[in-house]
Design an enzyme around this catalytic site. Sequence first.
Site, PDB file in Angstrom:
ATOM      1  N   GLY A  12       0.843  -1.203   0.000  1.00  0.00           N
ATOM      2  CA  GLY A  12       0.000   0.000   0.000  1.00  0.00           C
ATOM      3  C   GLY A  12       0.871   1.244   0.000  1.00  0.00           C
ATOM      4  O   GLY A  12       1.954   1.247   0.568  1.00  0.00           O
ATOM      5  N   ASP A 140       1.335   1.228   9.191  1.00  0.00           N
ATOM      6  CA  ASP A 140       0.990   0.308  10.294  1.00  0.00           C
ATOM      7  C   ASP A 140       2.069   0.242  11.381  1.00  0.00           C
ATOM      8  O   ASP A 140       1.787  -0.212  12.496  1.00  0.00           O
ATOM      9  CB  ASP A 140       0.762  -1.113   9.751  1.00  0.00           C
ATOM     10  CG  ASP A 140      -0.291  -1.172   8.664  1.00  0.00           C
ATOM     11  OD1 ASP A 140      -1.098  -0.219   8.574  1.00  0.00           O
ATOM     12  OD2 ASP A 140      -0.303  -2.158   7.902  1.00  0.00           O
ATOM     13  N   ARG A 287      -3.716   7.478   4.633  1.00  0.00           N
ATOM     14  CA  ARG A 287      -2.560   7.041   3.846  1.00  0.00           C
ATOM     15  C   ARG A 287      -2.182   8.067   2.787  1.00  0.00           C
ATOM     16  O   ARG A 287      -1.176   7.898   2.093  1.00  0.00           O
ATOM     17  CB  ARG A 287      -2.897   5.713   3.164  1.00  0.00           C
ATOM     18  CG  ARG A 287      -2.146   4.569   3.758  1.00  0.00           C
ATOM     19  CD  ARG A 287      -2.525   3.246   3.231  1.00  0.00           C
ATOM     20  NE  ARG A 287      -2.655   3.115   1.813  1.00  0.00           N
ATOM     21  CZ  ARG A 287      -3.126   2.011   1.230  1.00  0.00           C
ATOM     22  NH1 ARG A 287      -3.489   0.989   1.969  1.00  0.00           N
ATOM     23  NH2 ARG A 287      -3.216   1.917  -0.064  1.00  0.00           N
TER      24      ARG A 287
HETATM   25  O1  F6P Z   1      -0.705  -2.020   5.228  1.00  0.00           O
HETATM   26  C1  F6P Z   1      -1.215  -0.738   5.009  1.00  0.00           C
HETATM   27  C2  F6P Z   1      -2.711  -0.756   4.959  1.00  0.00           C
HETATM   28  O2  F6P Z   1      -3.160   0.571   4.804  1.00  0.00           O
HETATM   29  C3  F6P Z   1      -3.400  -1.432   6.150  1.00  0.00           C
HETATM   30  O3  F6P Z   1      -3.439  -0.619   7.284  1.00  0.00           O
HETATM   31  C4  F6P Z   1      -4.740  -1.764   5.557  1.00  0.00           C
HETATM   32  O4  F6P Z   1      -5.322  -2.873   6.205  1.00  0.00           O
HETATM   33  C5  F6P Z   1      -4.425  -2.097   4.141  1.00  0.00           C
HETATM   34  O5  F6P Z   1      -3.177  -1.488   3.837  1.00  0.00           O
HETATM   35  C6  F6P Z   1      -5.465  -1.636   3.159  1.00  0.00           C
HETATM   36  O6  F6P Z   1      -5.111  -2.048   1.887  1.00  0.00           O
HETATM   37  P1  F6P Z   1      -5.910  -1.589   0.581  1.00  0.00           P
HETATM   38  O7  F6P Z   1      -5.424  -0.222   0.233  1.00  0.00           O
HETATM   39  O8  F6P Z   1      -5.533  -2.593  -0.444  1.00  0.00           O
HETATM   40  O9  F6P Z   1      -7.355  -1.588   0.920  1.00  0.00           O
END
Ligand code: F6P
Length: 360
Positions: A12, A140, A287
């Site tokens: 991610g 995370d 994020r």
């Molecule tokens: O590992 C980073 C993260 O943002 C986690 O906290 C979360 O569970 C996951 O990636 C979400 O992933 P995606 O963007 O594929 O939904």
Amino acid sequence: MAQSIGIVTGGGDCPGLNAVIRAVTKAANRRGWDAIGVYGGFEGLLEPRRLKVLSIHDLDGLLTRGGTVLGTANRGQFCAKTGHGELRALPKELLDATAASCRDLGIVGLVSIGGDGTLAIAQQLYNHGIPIVGVPKTIDNDVIGTDTTFGFDSAVACATDALDRLHSTAESHSRVMVLEVMGRYAGWIAASCGLSGGADVILIPEIPFTYESVCQKIAERESHGRHFTIVVVAEGARVAGGEFVTSTGQESNREARLGGVGNMVAAELQTRTGKEARCVVLGHLQRGGSPTCIDRALCTMFGTAAVELIAQGQLGRMVSYTGAKISSVSLEEVGKGIRTVPPDAGLVQTARAIGICFGD
Ligand code: F6P
């Protein structure tokens, strides 16, 4: 053929990836190495059109820009973790093809920027003879071998801002407001923003909770004339004896998608207490955007340290920030699992000392 350093971003995205790309490129160029950007995650190594030597002009504005200009992937044939973190061996043909591509490109070191999944890929590539180093990235904060990953501070800043905003509306309406944050199987984001954002309840995967305990906290606040309650729930939090809450549509070539526990908690608290409860899922907002100044500095230190590791021939290692110093740790060590919040961590003890409830 010119010697070069490859840069790949995996998993991610998170704030600070571009700042690392910038630092690696600048440090590599100063040593006379080209920096080859690999676009779209590791798959890019197998397609010439997804490879590009980065010039100084490509770095304009990267220190502050969120996301990754190289693009990234957290699924597909290079996926080394599936389900709830189960390791998957990459096919030999894939490893062979990747090794051949790195050789053809004259790569003396491939800087692999990612979280536990990407670093697990990196370890397998290293074991297959590919010169590689890792940089710990993830909101995370769950990578073994480093006290912190980049992206975490930025995510906590965003979640703390959300809590500040939820406070005023919770208080105005005398409601229970639940904020669901990310973090997968680790409660670092929840515990940290809960402390900095003044939450009353923090629910994390490492400490299974009961509704009785949370309702008791709400009742206690009511009895003190505090008619609102702020609850932070990590996406991986579970009721004692319960399962992780996942979203529907799981895929076989990626890790399970956690999410949904916040709404469950809000609904159950409303039923049990009779107070109105609402849930906000912070999601990908935490994020996105520009990295904090702490992350910008950390990314620059990590990027230059990664190039230094390659220059010293210390391959198969990940740069780390431990005891307030930049150092490194073997990818093998990093691959042993994930780093979760110890239930007796200082963070948890501090929160408990001011009356924050963990639902236990
Ligand atoms: O590992 C980073 C993260 O943002 C986690 O906290 C979360 O569970 C996951 O990636 C979400 O992933 P995606 O963007 O594929 O939904």
